[in-house]
Each structure stands twice: as structure tokens, then as C-alpha cells.
Design a protein around this motif. Structure first.
Motif, short mmCIF file in Angstrom:
data_model
loop_
_atom_site.label_atom_id
_atom_site.label_comp_id
_atom_site.label_asym_id
_atom_site.label_seq_id
_atom_site.Cartn_x
_atom_site.Cartn_y
_atom_site.Cartn_z
N ALA A 97 -39.99 39.01 -33.02
CA ALA A 97 -39.02 37.91 -32.90
C ALA A 97 -39.74 36.59 -32.60
N VAL A 98 -40.78 36.64 -31.75
CA VAL A 98 -41.55 35.43 -31.44
C VAL A 98 -42.21 34.91 -32.71
N LYS A 99 -42.75 35.82 -33.51
CA LYS A 99 -43.40 35.43 -34.77
C LYS A 99 -42.41 34.77 -35.71
N ASN A 100 -41.21 35.33 -35.84
CA ASN A 100 -40.20 34.75 -36.72
C ASN A 100 -39.75 33.38 -36.24
N ALA A 101 -39.72 33.19 -34.93
CA ALA A 101 -39.29 31.90 -34.38
C ALA A 101 -40.30 30.81 -34.74
N ALA A 102 -41.55 31.20 -35.00
CA ALA A 102 -42.59 30.22 -35.34
C ALA A 102 -42.69 29.99 -36.84
N SER A 103 -41.90 30.72 -37.62
CA SER A 103 -41.95 30.58 -39.07
C SER A 103 -41.29 29.29 -39.52
N PRO A 104 -41.60 28.81 -40.74
CA PRO A 104 -40.98 27.56 -41.23
C PRO A 104 -39.45 27.64 -41.26
N GLU A 105 -38.91 28.83 -41.46
CA GLU A 105 -37.46 28.98 -41.52
C GLU A 105 -36.80 28.93 -40.14
N ARG A 106 -37.64 28.97 -39.07
CA ARG A 106 -37.13 28.96 -37.69
C ARG A 106 -36.06 30.03 -37.49
N ILE A 107 -36.41 31.28 -37.83
CA ILE A 107 -35.47 32.38 -37.65
C ILE A 107 -35.45 32.74 -36.17
N MET A 108 -34.52 32.15 -35.43
CA MET A 108 -34.49 32.27 -33.98
C MET A 108 -33.59 33.42 -33.54
N ASP A 109 -34.20 34.44 -32.96
CA ASP A 109 -33.43 35.51 -32.34
C ASP A 109 -32.85 34.97 -31.03
N ARG A 111 -31.79 36.26 -28.51
CA ARG A 111 -32.26 36.92 -27.28
C ARG A 111 -33.46 36.20 -26.68
N LEU A 112 -34.26 35.52 -27.51
CA LEU A 112 -35.39 34.75 -26.99
C LEU A 112 -34.92 33.62 -26.09
N ILE A 113 -33.83 32.97 -26.48
CA ILE A 113 -33.30 31.85 -25.70
C ILE A 113 -32.71 32.35 -24.39
N VAL A 114 -31.98 33.45 -24.45
CA VAL A 114 -31.36 33.99 -23.25
C VAL A 114 -32.41 34.52 -22.29
N THR A 115 -33.49 35.13 -22.85
CA THR A 115 -34.55 35.65 -22.00
C THR A 115 -35.14 34.55 -21.14
N ASP A 116 -35.25 33.36 -21.72
CA ASP A 116 -35.72 32.16 -21.02
C ASP A 116 -36.95 31.64 -21.72
N ALA A 117 -36.88 30.40 -22.13
CA ALA A 117 -38.03 29.75 -22.73
C ALA A 117 -39.05 29.46 -21.64
N ALA A 118 -40.31 29.48 -22.04
CA ALA A 118 -41.37 29.21 -21.06
C ALA A 118 -41.48 27.71 -20.82
#
Length: 426
Positions: A97-109, A111-118
Motif C-alpha cells: 500500500a505504501v508503494k502504491n501511494a508513491a506511484s504516479p496514480e497516487r493510489i491511496m489506501d 487505511r494509511l491515512i487512518v493509521t497516521d501519517a508520519a
């Protein structure tokens, strides 16, 4: 500004009241002062009004952002009414999921946001700081780190709370056990020993630790990224072991600059040299005995010997002479055919990779690691980029573990009786 406004209005009113009470009009000077106050009042009122409008707009934007975030959380957690946080099937799925969030398409799961951004500038841009690994995953990754490490698990570990990056401790500044020096200056008397008792008090010093960063990079092929289970196994295995190795190495050899302060660079270290007539790069029973005698008695029960593995061949032959015969020191009387004690003076002998070659500082160490303090923030930060190795069809994962450490004692201890200093680090 509101206090200034209030004061100027009061000053203006006082001018008018004074003139009325005197039954006369204001003088030219009083009128000029009144007009100056009027200008100041209008300027202050305009500035205060502008700030109130800005504050109202910022409040509205913050409320809208909070409402939007709450909506996202509700969507993610709706199917799990009893859950307080999103659930990942494994560390591999999280990394994917972290890898996809860094992709050009910004495929944001979500759950990453709810987990808490660093601690980055934007929770939607992993390159700004990445995402915190969940507590369960962090525990597993750190568990691997501390299972593969040898020295770190034996140290005194103190986790620090969120929002803190350092720890300051008041430690007793004790360098001698002589009367008047114990506990940094405490002295007690037997009744009648002194006609007039002298007051005494302990002396404290500050031990300060500031979190340092232990970082790691991993290049994962796109083929591996298709298998979350395999990715999890590789990441936790590789980085658990590597972080453990580097942490142990820093506990021994850290410079204190950008990393923990290592025991071998600590002023509390006592170095025992070979005897004058001894051949270089050899071990004698007297070397071991001299080291043991410099380890403070109360530290011996927690101490262990840490050696370079190549030294074992000499330890196995180590003996001391009684009459005309030599008695083995390291192996039992049965020799190599019987299981070795693997102890010296009853303390375990542990080979570690970080120990120096025979003849160099750190080849044999007698350490009580409960006297070494480690702090960490607990969480491991993970971020990803597809750009660094784009031409190689690989993605890059970065891991950061924030930790620091140093010996509790800042100098060797002079004993109550005797000349040789003592320490938990020999």
C-alpha cells in the motif's frame, strides 16, 4: 492589541473628563493629543477586526478538514464496528500500500491515512515523511531486531513518549567510594563519632540522550511486490537482522555523533593491558584474572564476557600452573571430549562479530550491559519511492528507527579500599 486599544480609549476619555470637570474646552495641545489617540484607536480597531476575520476563516477550514478526515475514518472502519484502527493482513500488504501511494496514480489506501501519517509535510505524499508502521507490525519488526541482536536486549531500555525526542535523567555523580564521596557526597556517622555532625548531600549529574536515526533502504523488484507474503518475509528477515547488527555495533563502537555513544569510546571504560613479558596477540590466565579484578563486585552477577570467535582456540588451551602441571581454565578436566563450560569465573563467554581481532582494543570484553541505557520512540517509519530505481523496474523502501544510548556511568569508580579503579565495562 485589545489591551492597547482599551488603554488608549481610557486615556482619550480622561482628557475629555478633565476638561469638563474644569469647566473649559480642551487646550490646543490636549486636542492634538486627543486626535493622535483617535488615529491610533482606529488603526488598532482595523487590525483587530482583520485578525478576527482571519481567525474565523482558519477555524472554518480546520473544522471542514476534521469533518472530512472523520468521514474517511468512518468509511474505513464501518465494516469493523469493534475495531479502533484499520487491520492489515500482514506487513507485506502494508508495504504494498505504501508503494502504491508513491506511484504516479497516487493510489491511496485509506487505511494509511487512518493509521497516521508520519512527521512529514503531507500525509498524502510519502516522500514527505512516509507512514508509521502499525503497533503490531512494529512490534514484530523490532522483535526480530532484538532477537538477532546480542548486546541490545541486555541493555536497560527506556521507551519515550510521543512528542518527545530526548530524555534527561538526574544520575548520581559518584566517582569514588571513599568517605564523603559515596552517592556523590553523602556521609553518615555513628552516634558519638563526631561531636558536631556535618551535613552532607548527594551530587547529581545530568545524563542526556537525544534520538538518533538508524536507517535502511531496500530495493524490491516489481515481481516481488506482487507477492505481499514474500515481501514481508524478506523485509522483516533482512532488516530485523541488519538493524540488530548495527545497534550492537553502535553499543560497542558508537562515536556519540549521529549515533549512540559506544562503550569502547566511553570514559567509563577500563582497559587492561597485557603483561610486560607477554607475547603480542596471545591470551594468558593473568589477563583474564586482571580483567575480572577490575569489574566491580556488584556488577559481576550481570556481567558476561564478549569475545571475537577466533579467540576461542586460545581460550580452549588456557591454563595456569600449579607446581609443575598446568590446570585448564576454560575447559573441564575431561578436555575437549567433554562439553566446555563456556564460562570464565562463572560468567558466560559469548562470541560476537563486533569484537576486535586478538591484540586490539575490544578483543575480549567483560561488560555489565544493564549499566548501558537505550531509549527509543518505538515506531518504525516506512516510506517508498518508485523513482530512484525506475529504470531497473524496482521500488525503494526506506526504514527509520529512532534510538540512542550511552553508558550510565561517566567515569571509573575509585574503591573504598584499594588503588585500582573499577567499572562495569572492562
Amino acid at each position: 492589541m485589545k489591551e492597547q486599544l482599551k488603554a488608549k480609549i481610557a486615556e482619550q476619555a480622561a482628557l475629555v473628563k478633565a476638561a469638563i470637570d474644569a469647566g473649559k474646552a480642551m487646550t490646543v495641545e490636549e486636542q492634538a493629543k486627543f486626535d493622535t489617540l483617535e488615529t491610533d484607536i482606529k488603526n488598532l480597531e482595523a487590525t483587530i477586526d482583520a485578525q478576527d476575520k482571519i481567525t474565523a476563516r482558519q477555524k472554518a477550514e480546520a473544522e471542514a478538514e476534521a469533518k472530512n478526515r472523520k468521514t474517511i475514518e468512518d468509511e474505513v472502519l464501518h465494516a469493523e464496528p469493534n475495531a479502533h484502527k484499520p487491520v492489515w493482513k500482514g506487513f507485506g500488504e502494508f508495504l504494498f500500500a505504501v508503494k502504491n501511494a508513491a506511484s504516479p496514480e497516487r493510489i491511496m489506501d485509506k487505511r494509511l491515512i487512518v493509521t497516521d501519517a508520519a512527521s512529514g509535510a503531507s500525509e498524502g505524499i510519502p516522500s514527505d515523511g512516509g507512514f508509521l508502521v502499525e503497533t503490531q507490525t512494529t512490534t514484530e519488526l523490532l522483535k526480530d531486531t532484538y532477537e538477532t541482536a546480542i548486546l541490545a536486549p541486555r541493555c536497560k531500555k527506556v521507551p519515550i513518549s510521543a512528542g518527545k525526542n530526548s530524555l534527561k535523567l538526574n544520575m548520581v555523580d559518584e566517582s569514588s567510594r571513599a568517605d564523603g564521596s559515596r552517592q556523590g557526597g553523602v556521609l553518615a556517622y555513628w552516634e558519638g563519632e563526631a561531636d558536631a555532625l556535618t551535613a552532607s548531600k548527594p551530587k547529581f549529574g545530568i545524563l542526556e540522550l537525544n534520538l538518533k536515526k538508524l536507517t535502511g533502504l531496500y530495493y524490491a523488484t516489481d515481481e516481488l511486490l506482487q507477492d505481499a507474503t514474500a515481501l514481508e518475509s524478506v523485509i522483516t528477515g533482512f532488516f530485523g537482522e541488519e538493524f540488530g547488527f548495527k545497534l550492537d555495533d553502535a553499543i560497542l563502537r558508537g562515536t556519540g555523533a549521529g549515533m549512540p555513544l559506544g562503550i569502547l569510546n566511553s570514559p567509563a571504560l577500563i582497559t587492561v593491558s597485557k603483561t610486560a613479558s607477554q607475547t603480542a596477540d596471545t591470551i594468558s590466565y593473568n589477563n583474564i584474572l586482571d580483567m575480572w579484578s577490575r569489574c566491580r563486585a556488584r556488577n559481576r552477577m550481570n556481567a558476561a564476557w564478549y569475545i571475537n570467535q577466533e579467540i576461542e582456540t586460545q581460550l580452549a588451551k588456557l591454563s595456569f600452573t600449579i607446581g609443575t602441571e598446568g590446570v585448564p581454565v576454560y575447559l573441564p578436566a575431561g578436555g575437549a571430549s567433554v562439553t566446555g563450560y563456556s564460562t570464565l569465573f562463572g560468567r558466560p563467554v559469548i562470541p560476537i562479530e563486533q569484537a576486535s581481532a586478538l591484540g586490539d582494543l575490544g578483543d575480549i570484553m567483560l561488560l555489565d550491559l544493564s549499566e548501558y541505557l537505550l531509549i527509543d520512540k518505538g515506531g518504525i517509519n516506512a516510506a517508498s519511492s518508485i523513482h530512484v530505481r525506475f529504470l531497473y523496474d524496482e521500488s525503494v523502501f526506506r526504514f527509520i528507527y529512532r534510538v540512542d544510548g550511552q553508558p550510565k556511568r561517566k567515569k571509573p569508580l575509585t574503591p573504598y579500599k584499594g588503588a585500582n579503579t573499577l567499572s562495569p565495562f572492562i
